[in-house]
Design a protein around this motif. Structure first.
Motif, mmCIF file in Angstrom:
data_model
loop_
_atom_site.group_PDB
_atom_site.id
_atom_site.type_symbol
_atom_site.label_atom_id
_atom_site.label_comp_id
_atom_site.label_asym_id
_atom_site.label_seq_id
_atom_site.Cartn_x
_atom_site.Cartn_y
_atom_site.Cartn_z
ATOM 1 N N ALA A 177 81.559 29.512 27.828
ATOM 2 C CA ALA A 177 81.673 30.630 28.771
ATOM 3 C C ALA A 177 81.256 30.198 30.165
ATOM 4 N N GLU A 178 80.269 29.321 30.232
ATOM 5 C CA GLU A 178 79.788 28.864 31.531
ATOM 6 C C GLU A 178 80.824 28.010 32.253
ATOM 7 N N ASP A 179 81.767 27.446 31.504
ATOM 8 C CA ASP A 179 82.776 26.570 32.096
ATOM 9 C C ASP A 179 84.030 27.322 32.512
ATOM 10 N N ALA A 180 84.067 28.630 32.177
ATOM 11 C CA ALA A 180 85.263 29.406 32.505
ATOM 12 C C ALA A 180 85.323 29.647 34.006
ATOM 13 N N SER A 181 86.385 29.157 34.656
ATOM 14 C CA SER A 181 86.523 29.324 36.101
ATOM 15 C C SER A 181 87.264 30.622 36.409
ATOM 16 N N ASP A 182 87.185 31.031 37.664
ATOM 17 C CA ASP A 182 87.880 32.248 38.085
ATOM 18 C C ASP A 182 89.391 32.108 37.923
ATOM 19 N N GLU A 183 89.898 30.877 38.037
ATOM 20 C CA GLU A 183 91.335 30.656 37.926
ATOM 21 C C GLU A 183 91.804 30.684 36.481
ATOM 22 N N ASP A 184 90.890 30.481 35.560
ATOM 23 C CA ASP A 184 91.260 30.432 34.141
ATOM 24 C C ASP A 184 91.252 31.851 33.588
ATOM 25 N N ASP A 185 92.301 32.603 33.918
ATOM 26 C CA ASP A 185 92.340 34.025 33.564
ATOM 27 C C ASP A 185 92.318 34.244 32.063
ATOM 28 N N SER A 186 93.019 33.398 31.319
ATOM 29 C CA SER A 186 93.108 33.605 29.875
ATOM 30 C C SER A 186 91.734 33.454 29.225
ATOM 31 N N LEU A 187 91.008 32.423 29.631
ATOM 32 C CA LEU A 187 89.673 32.216 29.061
ATOM 33 C C LEU A 187 88.716 33.310 29.522
ATOM 34 N N ALA A 188 88.838 33.727 30.761
ATOM 35 C CA ALA A 188 87.989 34.806 31.260
ATOM 36 C C ALA A 188 88.243 36.089 30.488
ATOM 37 N N ASP A 189 89.510 36.342 30.150
ATOM 38 C CA ASP A 189 89.853 37.535 29.373
ATOM 39 C C ASP A 189 89.234 37.488 27.987
ATOM 40 N N VAL A 190 89.218 36.302 27.391
ATOM 41 C CA VAL A 190 88.618 36.143 26.063
ATOM 42 C C VAL A 190 87.140 36.496 26.096
ATOM 43 N N PHE A 191 86.444 35.978 27.088
ATOM 44 C CA PHE A 191 85.005 36.228 27.155
ATOM 45 C C PHE A 191 84.683 37.672 27.534
ATOM 46 N N GLU A 192 85.536 38.278 28.351
ATOM 47 C CA GLU A 192 85.313 39.687 28.682
ATOM 48 C C GLU A 192 85.550 40.565 27.457
ATOM 49 N N LEU A 193 86.588 40.242 26.669
ATOM 50 C CA LEU A 193 86.822 40.990 25.436
ATOM 51 C C LEU A 193 85.630 40.849 24.495
ATOM 52 N N ALA A 194 85.117 39.634 24.386
ATOM 53 C CA ALA A 194 83.960 39.404 23.519
ATOM 54 C C ALA A 194 82.736 40.160 24.024
ATOM 55 N N ARG A 195 82.556 40.183 25.340
ATOM 56 C CA ARG A 195 81.406 40.907 25.906
ATOM 57 C C ARG A 195 81.497 42.399 25.597
ATOM 58 N N LEU A 196 82.679 42.976 25.831
ATOM 59 C CA LEU A 196 82.861 44.398 25.567
ATOM 60 C C LEU A 196 82.728 44.708 24.077
ATOM 61 N N THR A 197 83.201 43.793 23.259
ATOM 62 C CA THR A 197 83.062 43.967 21.813
ATOM 63 C C THR A 197 81.596 43.955 21.412
ATOM 64 N N GLY A 198 80.812 43.068 22.036
ATOM 65 C CA GLY A 198 79.380 43.038 21.758
ATOM 66 C C GLY A 198 78.711 44.343 22.121
ATOM 67 N N VAL A 199 79.088 44.913 23.266
ATOM 68 C CA VAL A 199 78.543 46.214 23.676
ATOM 69 C C VAL A 199 78.919 47.286 22.648
ATOM 70 N N ALA A 200 80.187 47.275 22.226
ATOM 71 C CA ALA A 200 80.648 48.256 21.236
ATOM 72 C C ALA A 200 79.942 48.072 19.898
ATOM 73 N N MET A 201 79.680 46.816 19.526
ATOM 74 C CA MET A 201 78.982 46.543 18.274
ATOM 75 C C MET A 201 77.590 47.153 18.277
ATOM 76 N N VAL A 202 76.863 46.969 19.366
ATOM 77 C CA VAL A 202 75.514 47.527 19.452
ATOM 78 C C VAL A 202 75.562 49.046 19.322
#
Length: 245
Positions: A177-202
């Motif tokens: 996640a720390e290596d995901a650049s602003d230009e790497d939209d696909s990877l950024a989307d993956v981590f944002e989905l995971a973040r939101l999923t973590g919030v929903a899980m809690v």
């Protein structure tokens, strides 16, 4: 414990120096250690009183009686009931996080076993001793803006741990996640989905625990653990698809 009377006239220079540096020793404990011991007793009393009769109905006198201490010792450690509640919440949430981190990182387990162990730890910590769930999910809510901020911070930490597990189940290296650049939209989307999923899980797991607490089904730990595992496992499918795994 009964304080040991100081010896008269036969203390050594080293003992006298220790008394100046650390305070008088009673029953083998320095004054600082005794203060910490009393604080621990008050936190245990807070778990008992806040977790049973509730924060709103509690009184400092009741807390002190539960701890077996006088009120002057309460104010030695805490300025108010709210400050004690804050310390109780910190103690419980920190201990739960410590246990979750421990069981999800034990060597020799498969990823599935580690995730299940994490879910089981959260459920059992809250429901095997329902006082924990009462404090974490009920008593802490709406007391003050400061406690609301602390509660949100704690939930964010648990969401981050859930996000890490979602990524791992989805076949994504959570450390990248720390290596995901602003230009790497696909990877950024993956981590944002995971973040939101973590919030929903809690939120989802907390509501299951609250349902068990309110509905008198706190013994239903195995089924709740399985439901929590299925939530995180199914959520990881979306991460896997988005990541192209």
């Amino acid at each position: 414990m009964t304080p040991q009377a100081p010896r008269q006239g036969n203390t050594t220079p080293d003992e006298q120096a220790a008394g100046v540096a650390f305070g008088r020793v009673y029953s083998g404990l320095r004054s600082e250690d005794r203060a910490l011991e009393r604080r621990g007793r008050l936190i245990e009393a807070g778990i008992e009183v806040f977790g049973t009769i509730g924060y709103a109905a509690s009184k400092i006198k009741t807390l002190c009686q539960s701890a077996g201490l006088s009120e002057r010792y309460f104010y030695e450690s805490f300025a108010s009931r709210e400050q004690l509640l804050t310390s109780v919440y910190d103690h419980l949430s920190s201990e739960l996080m410590r246990q979750v981190v421990h069981v999800t990182r034990l060597p020799g387990r498969t990823l599935t076993e580690s995730v299940r162990a994490g879910m089981e730890t959260v459920v059992n910590f809250n429901l095997v001793d329902p006082r924990h769930a009462q404090i974490i999910l009920v008593e802490i809510v709406g007391i003050s803006p400061e406690l609301e901020a602390k509660r949100h911070h704690s939930m964010t930490k648990f969401a981050a741990e859930s996000s890490r597990l979602v990524l791992l189940l989805g076949g994504v290296d959570s450390e990248s996640a720390e290596d995901a650049s602003d230009e790497d939209d696909s990877l950024a989307d993956v981590f944002e989905l995971a973040r939101l999923t973590g919030v929903a899980m809690v939120g989802g797991v907390n509501n299951m625990l609250l349902d068990a607490l309110r509905g008198g089904t706190t013994a239903n730990t195995k089924q709740i653990t399985e439901a929590a595992y299925q939530l995180i496992s199914n959520a990881s499918t979306g991460v896997r698809v988005l990541a192209g795994k």
